[in-house]
Structure formats: structure tokens, C-alpha cells
Scaffold this motif. Structure first.
Motif, short mmCIF file in Angstrom:
data_model
loop_
_atom_site.label_atom_id
_atom_site.label_comp_id
_atom_site.label_asym_id
_atom_site.label_seq_id
_atom_site.Cartn_x
_atom_site.Cartn_y
_atom_site.Cartn_z
N ARG A 337 0.82 -1.21 0.00
CA ARG A 337 0.00 0.00 0.00
C ARG A 337 0.86 1.26 0.00
O ARG A 337 0.41 2.32 -0.43
CB ARG A 337 -0.95 -0.02 1.20
N LEU A 338 2.11 1.14 0.48
CA LEU A 338 3.00 2.31 0.50
C LEU A 338 3.50 2.65 -0.89
O LEU A 338 3.61 3.82 -1.25
CB LEU A 338 4.17 2.04 1.44
N ILE A 339 3.82 1.64 -1.68
CA ILE A 339 4.27 1.95 -3.05
C ILE A 339 3.08 2.34 -3.93
O ILE A 339 3.21 3.17 -4.83
CB ILE A 339 5.09 0.81 -3.66
N LEU A 340 1.92 1.76 -3.65
CA LEU A 340 0.74 2.08 -4.45
C LEU A 340 0.23 3.49 -4.19
O LEU A 340 -0.26 4.16 -5.10
CB LEU A 340 -0.38 1.07 -4.17
N CYS A 341 0.32 3.96 -2.93
CA CYS A 341 -0.24 5.28 -2.63
C CYS A 341 0.48 6.37 -3.42
O CYS A 341 -0.15 7.33 -3.88
CB CYS A 341 -0.23 5.55 -1.13
N ASP A 342 1.80 6.24 -3.59
CA ASP A 342 2.51 7.23 -4.40
C ASP A 342 2.17 7.10 -5.87
O ASP A 342 2.09 8.11 -6.60
CB ASP A 342 4.02 7.08 -4.19
N ALA A 343 1.97 5.88 -6.35
CA ALA A 343 1.57 5.70 -7.75
C ALA A 343 0.18 6.28 -8.00
O ALA A 343 -0.09 6.87 -9.06
CB ALA A 343 1.59 4.22 -8.12
N LEU A 344 -0.72 6.15 -7.03
CA LEU A 344 -2.05 6.75 -7.17
C LEU A 344 -1.97 8.28 -7.21
O LEU A 344 -2.70 8.93 -7.97
CB LEU A 344 -2.94 6.30 -6.01
N SER A 345 -1.07 8.84 -6.43
CA SER A 345 -0.86 10.29 -6.48
C SER A 345 -0.32 10.71 -7.84
O SER A 345 -0.73 11.73 -8.41
CB SER A 345 0.09 10.73 -5.37
N TYR A 346 0.59 9.93 -8.37
CA TYR A 346 1.18 10.22 -9.69
C TYR A 346 0.11 10.14 -10.78
O TYR A 346 0.13 10.89 -11.76
CB TYR A 346 2.30 9.23 -9.97
N ALA A 347 -0.86 9.22 -10.62
CA ALA A 347 -1.90 9.02 -11.63
C ALA A 347 -2.73 10.28 -11.87
O ALA A 347 -3.29 10.47 -12.95
CB ALA A 347 -2.81 7.87 -11.22
N LYS A 348 -2.81 11.16 -10.90
CA LYS A 348 -3.65 12.35 -11.02
C LYS A 348 -3.23 13.24 -12.18
O LYS A 348 -4.06 13.94 -12.77
CB LYS A 348 -3.62 13.14 -9.71
N ARG A 349 -1.93 13.22 -12.51
CA ARG A 349 -1.46 14.11 -13.58
C ARG A 349 -2.05 13.76 -14.94
O ARG A 349 -2.00 14.57 -15.87
CB ARG A 349 0.06 14.09 -13.64
N PHE A 350 -2.60 12.56 -15.09
CA PHE A 350 -3.18 12.15 -16.37
C PHE A 350 -4.66 12.53 -16.47
O PHE A 350 -5.28 12.28 -17.50
CB PHE A 350 -3.02 10.63 -16.55
N GLU A 351 -5.21 13.15 -15.41
CA GLU A 351 -6.64 13.46 -15.36
C GLU A 351 -7.45 12.27 -15.88
O GLU A 351 -8.19 12.36 -16.87
CB GLU A 351 -6.94 14.73 -16.16
N PRO A 352 -7.33 11.14 -15.22
CA PRO A 352 -7.89 9.90 -15.74
C PRO A 352 -9.41 9.83 -15.70
O PRO A 352 -10.06 10.49 -14.88
CB PRO A 352 -7.28 8.84 -14.81
N ALA A 353 -9.95 9.03 -16.60
CA ALA A 353 -11.38 8.74 -16.55
C ALA A 353 -11.67 7.85 -15.35
O ALA A 353 -12.63 8.08 -14.62
CB ALA A 353 -11.83 8.05 -17.84
N VAL A 354 -10.86 6.83 -15.16
CA VAL A 354 -10.94 5.95 -13.99
C VAL A 354 -9.54 5.45 -13.69
O VAL A 354 -8.65 5.44 -14.56
CB VAL A 354 -11.88 4.74 -14.20
N VAL A 355 -9.34 4.99 -12.46
CA VAL A 355 -8.08 4.36 -12.06
C VAL A 355 -8.41 3.02 -11.39
O VAL A 355 -9.31 2.95 -10.55
CB VAL A 355 -7.28 5.24 -11.08
N VAL A 356 -7.70 1.99 -11.78
CA VAL A 356 -7.85 0.67 -11.17
C VAL A 356 -6.47 0.21 -10.71
O VAL A 356 -5.54 0.15 -11.52
CB VAL A 356 -8.44 -0.37 -12.15
N ASP A 357 -6.33 -0.08 -9.42
CA ASP A 357 -5.06 -0.66 -8.96
C ASP A 357 -5.24 -2.14 -8.71
O ASP A 357 -6.33 -2.60 -8.35
CB ASP A 357 -4.52 0.07 -7.73
N ILE A 358 -4.17 -2.88 -8.94
CA ILE A 358 -4.20 -4.34 -8.87
C ILE A 358 -3.04 -4.78 -7.99
O ILE A 358 -1.88 -4.45 -8.28
CB ILE A 358 -4.07 -4.98 -10.27
N ALA A 359 -3.35 -5.54 -6.94
CA ALA A 359 -2.29 -5.85 -5.98
C ALA A 359 -2.56 -7.14 -5.22
O ALA A 359 -3.70 -7.42 -4.83
CB ALA A 359 -2.14 -4.69 -4.98
N THR A 360 -1.50 -7.89 -4.99
CA THR A 360 -1.54 -9.00 -4.04
C THR A 360 -1.37 -8.36 -2.66
O THR A 360 -0.29 -8.38 -2.09
CB THR A 360 -0.40 -9.99 -4.32
N LEU A 361 -2.45 -7.80 -2.12
CA LEU A 361 -2.28 -6.86 -1.02
C LEU A 361 -2.41 -7.49 0.37
O LEU A 361 -1.60 -7.20 1.24
CB LEU A 361 -3.28 -5.70 -1.15
N THR A 362 -3.41 -8.35 0.59
CA THR A 362 -3.64 -8.78 1.97
C THR A 362 -3.96 -10.26 2.08
O THR A 362 -4.76 -10.81 1.29
CB THR A 362 -4.82 -8.00 2.61
#
Length: 497
Positions: A337-362
Motif C-alpha cells: 500500500r505504501l508503493i501504491l499510494c505514491d503511484a495513485l498520487s502520480y496518476a492524477k497528472r493524467f486526469e484519468p477517466a478511472v483508475v484501477v489498482d491491482i495488488a496482491t495486497l492482503t
């Protein structure tokens, strides 16, 4: 895999030259009187071929059939899940004879979804990992032909399914590789190779660029490893530049020791699979390069190792994410979740229609859903419904989980804006609530694939999920956009040098 699509009735299939012929027979009586239809009817009448999907009857040199080996496979009610069960069983049985050319014919008419299900199942059942073997044994089945009532009508579906298989197998290939054969640098090189495909570009950022961006959470996870981190940015442009993209974010921990919060030794080798989210993004882009749908997609892969040395983060450390929010590290094994949270912040610069994250998280998601369905969390009902539908269509199913604000209470801390873990209860949900803090500006979904991305035990290996789900979602979105164009202007993303 060499796939072929042919117009073949059961009568025509009787003359098909191949090493093994698999006949998919749904429950019910066929009016045909050709040799194969007659075999199916007689086997059902005698009770030798049951109606349950996956039941088989093996025949050797039946009269008036060119193929020496024939497998009658019950496809149950003919639905995609039943077709998959039949093909998996039939290919597993056929492999015993080491066939090179296998033909699969549908005894009853099928549609695009049925054909896709059969093709992906056949590829799954015949897949062989070879990358790190000294004397690799290639897959015995070299050619798979699929016989349908009207090949021309299903050509587009066939091509999409073949591309999906290529994507799934690329995801499997990289997920199955051990950590010393799949470092962040190697994963970045694999992404760069995809840039040779049509409409694809790749940019790779290293530690200096990540530091300059202020990705303190991502950098903190990587700081205990000798392997340098990489931040991979893939772009597929199949639509006009001004159309807002779908952004896919894949967790890329190429090996996870748990850090200072060290994992138990048993089965730690399976932590090479902790980059299956990243592998699925690579697989999707591999398929996009073949299918070339009319939409824009961005893939973001933060990739590093979670290792221990004197520089590794410690429980109690407070770090600053790209968003400016501070995070108290209560457990270093909650690093995804720590590496993903920064990637989600980075995603904002693309003004995306939607964002989907995929992770072997828990591990909590494994407890909740096992290995059948991936966990789906979404801030947007329309996005959730679309992903659920895509999962059903692709037989790569997910299940929607809650995101009530009450679950975020356990993430409160006296020493930072947020803690990286809450208590044991509802662990998959509290992890998703953590990520939601960094995805508040756009429709967002999180797929927890910890239970579905790989199998343990005798069948140990990557599944390639959720490549099928994601591609079904993207292709459905492209078809909808083509029917009802509604472009949304996207700001041109800035590049970091």
C-alpha cells in the motif's frame, strides 16, 4: 501457442487430421446423424458420458473418424464456466498421449464468450514454465484448432482471445520467475520491450527521479534493498490524445521478506508472486498491442524489493508520501500500500477517466474469498458494476467488498496523518481504506488478488489473473465509447528527466 479457427461441423470434424480430437458436447440431443454426433448420442444413451461439465469418454480409432484419439467432453449446460471445465479436463487427459496437434470442435453452436472461454482454458491447461530450467521441456501441444459453425462470424472474438492468451502467458511468465530472475530492473526491461508494439510507449524512472517527485513512501520501501527501484510508465494510445485514459496501477514487489516485520520462513518463496499486479499490467499492455482498441490506457508500475539491511524502514518510522500526507509505519510487511499510494498520487497528472489498482495486497482477502474471486473495492458504483460484469464475462470473477468510512477508524495514529495498518479485523477493507485516501480525485477501484494471482502446492504457479477481467473491462469500455462518444479533455502529462 499456434491457434487456428475453422468452420467445422461434427460431420466435417470426422475427417479432420489431428493427433487428438476433442468434442465439446453440451447436454441435450443433437439431430445430426454423422459419425461424431452418433458417438455422442450413443455414449449418452449408454450412460458413459454424463451431463456434468468435465466428464470425459476417451475413444481410440472410432469408426469413420480420421483422428486416432477422440475425447468426448461434456460441456454441461454449455455456459462459459462449463465449457472451461470441459476443456481443462479434456486437455489434461489428451496430454498423456503427447499430441502435437489438437482440434477442439463444438458439437453445438457457440458464441464469442464460449469460444474465448475454450481458448483461454486450453492455453491454461497446456502452459509450461521453462525460463529457469536447464533442460526445458516445451509444451507438447504445438497447435490448437477450434472448430465452430461459422468461423467468419467469430473471427474478431478469436483474435481478441488469442491476444488475451498472449497477455495472460506474459503475466504468468514474469510472475513465475524467481526473485533473482525478476528484479525491478528486469521487469522494467520487459516493459520497455512492449514499446515495440503498435501505439505503445514506455518510460522508466529510477531512484533520482522518484526522489525528485517526492515519492517518499515508495522510496522508503525500497531503501533496504541492494536492487534499485524502478517506476514504469506505459502508455497505450488508441484514441485521440484529448480522451481521458484508463489508468492501471500494478503492485510490483519483486520479492517480499516482510522487512523488519519478517515473514515466517514457510512458503516465503511464494513471495516472488508479490509482483503479480505488475505482471497483470504488463499482460494487459501486451494484449492491447495486438487488439488495438480505440481507447487510451496508462499503466503505472512501482517496483522494488522489500528487504532488510541497516537502512530498512522500521516499525514506528514516519515517512512522507508524494501527496504530502505523513504515514506511520506500524508494520513493514504492509509495504504494498505504501508503493501504491505514491503511484495513485502520480496518476492524477493524467486526469484519468478511472483508475484501477491491482495488488496482491492482503492475506485477509485470501481468508475472506479464497482463490475463487478477487476482492473488488470501488468508490464508484458504475465502475464497480462494469468490473463485476467483465469478471463474469471473462470467467475471472471478483466480489465487491465494503468501503464504509467506519473501517478507517483503525488507521488513526497520534504520530502521523495515517498509520499503514489497522487491527486484524477487516484487514482487506482497512488496506483499501488506506489506498482510498490517495485516490479521492477520480473514480477508483482496487482489486486485491492475493488469493487469485497464484496457486500453491502441487499446482504452484501464477494464474495470470486478472488479465482477462481487465481486458474484458477495457474492450467493453471501448465498444461503449464507440457507440456513445463522450470525450473528456486530459491534460498532457509532464515528463520527468
Amino acid at each position: 501457442m499456434d491457434f487456428q479457427l475453422k468452420t467445422l461441423s461434427t460431420a466435417q470434424a470426422a475427417t479432420e487430421k489431428c493427433d487428438a480430437l476433442i468434442v465439446l458436447a453440451a447436454a441435450g440431443n443433437s439431430p445430426s446423424k454423422d459419425p461424431i454426433a452418433t458417438l455422442v448420442a450413443e455414449a449418452r444413451k449408454a450412460g458413459d458420458l454424463g451431463d456434468k461439465a468435465g466428464k470425459l469418454l476417451a475413444l481410440y480409432r472410432p469408426a469413420r473418424v480420421a483422428a486416432a484419439r477422440v475425447l468426448l467432453a461434456s460441456a454441461g449446460d454449455g455456459e462459459p464456466a462449463s465449457v472451461r471445465a470441459a476443456v481443462l479436463a479434456a486437455i489434461a487427459a489428451a496430454k498423456a498421449a503427447d499430441p502435437k496437434r489438437v482440434a477442439i470442435v463444438f458439437a453445438e453452436p457457440t458464441d464469442a464468450v464460449g469460444l474465448r472461454s475454450a481458448m483461454i482454458a486450453a492455453a491454461d491447461a497446456s502452459y509450461v514454465y521453462t525460463a529457469t530450467k536447464s533442460k526445458p521441456e516445451p509444451r507438447s501441444i504445438r497447435q490448437l484448432s477450434f472448430g465452430v459453425a461459422d468461423a467468419a462470424a467469430l473471427r474478431e472474438a478469436f483474435d481478441e482471445a488469442a491476444a488475451t492468451v498472449a497477455g495472460i502467458e506474459l503475466a504468468k511468465e514474469w510472475a513465475n520467475r524467481p526473485g533473482n530472475h525478476c528484479t525491478p530492473t528486469m521487469l522494467a526491461e520487459a516493459a520497455q520491450e512492449l514499446a515495440a508494439l503498435p501505439h505503445l510507449k514506455c518510460e522508466v524512472l529510477g531512484p533520482k527521479e522518484v526522489h525528485k517527485l517526492g515519492m517518499g513512501a515508495f522510496a522508503a520501501v525500497a531503501q533496504g534493498s541492494a536492487e534499485p527501484l524502478r517506476f514504469i510508465v506505459l502508455r497505450y494510445q488508441g484514441a485521440p490524445k484529448e480522451e481521458a485514459p484508463v489508468v492501471l496501477v500494478g503492485k510490483g514487489i519483486t520479492f517480499d521478506t516482510g522487512g523488519v516485520s519478517l515473514k515466517p520462513a514457510a512458503e516465503m518463496d511464494e513471495m516472488k508472486f508479490d509482483m503479480c499486479g505488475a505482471a497483470s499490467v504488463l499482460g494487459v499492455f501486451r494484449a492491447l498491442g495486438d487488439i488495438r482498441p480505440a481507447l487510451n490506457v496508462v499503466g503505472l508500475i512501482p517496483t522494488c524489493e522489500n528487504m532488510n539491511d541497516g537502512r530498512a524502514i522500521k516499525p514506528g518510522d514516519v515517512i512522507t508520501s508524494m501527496s504530502g500526507q505523513t504515514i506511520e509505519i506500524l508494520n513493514t510487511d504492509a509495504e504494498g500500500r505504501l508503493i501504491l499510494c505514491d503511484a495513485l498520487s502520480y496518476a492524477k497528472r493524467f486526469e484519468p477517466a478511472v483508475v484501477v489498482d491491482i495488488a496482491t495486497l492482503t492475506g485477509a482477502c485470501v481468508v475472506a474469498l479464497g482463490g475463487v474471486r478477487s476482492g473488488l473495492f470501488a468508490s464508484d458504483d458504475a465502475l464497480a458494476d462494469a468490473l463485476l460484469a467483465a469478471g463474469e464475462e471473462s470467467q475471472d470473477r471478483c466480489w465487491r467488498m465494503p468501503l464504509d468510512d467506519d473501517y478507517a477508524e483503525g488507521l488513526k495514529t497520534n504520530f502521523a496523518d495515517v498509520a499503514n495498518v489497522a487491527g486484524r479485523a477487516g484487514g482487506a477493507v482497512t488496506a483499501a481504506k488506506f489506498l482510498q485516501r490517495f485516490a479521492g480525485d477520480f473514480p477508483w477501484a482496487h482489486l486485491d488478488i492475493a488469493g487469485t494471482a497464484w496457486k500453491s502446492g502441487a499446482a504452484k504457479g501464477a494464474t495470470g489473473r486478472p488479465v482477462g477481467l481487465l481486458l474484458s473491462y477495457l474492450l467493453a469500455r471501448a465498444r461503449k465509447d464507440a457507440a456513445e462518444p463522450a470525450p473528456r479533455k486530459a491534460r498532457k502529462p509532464s515528463k520527468v528527466r
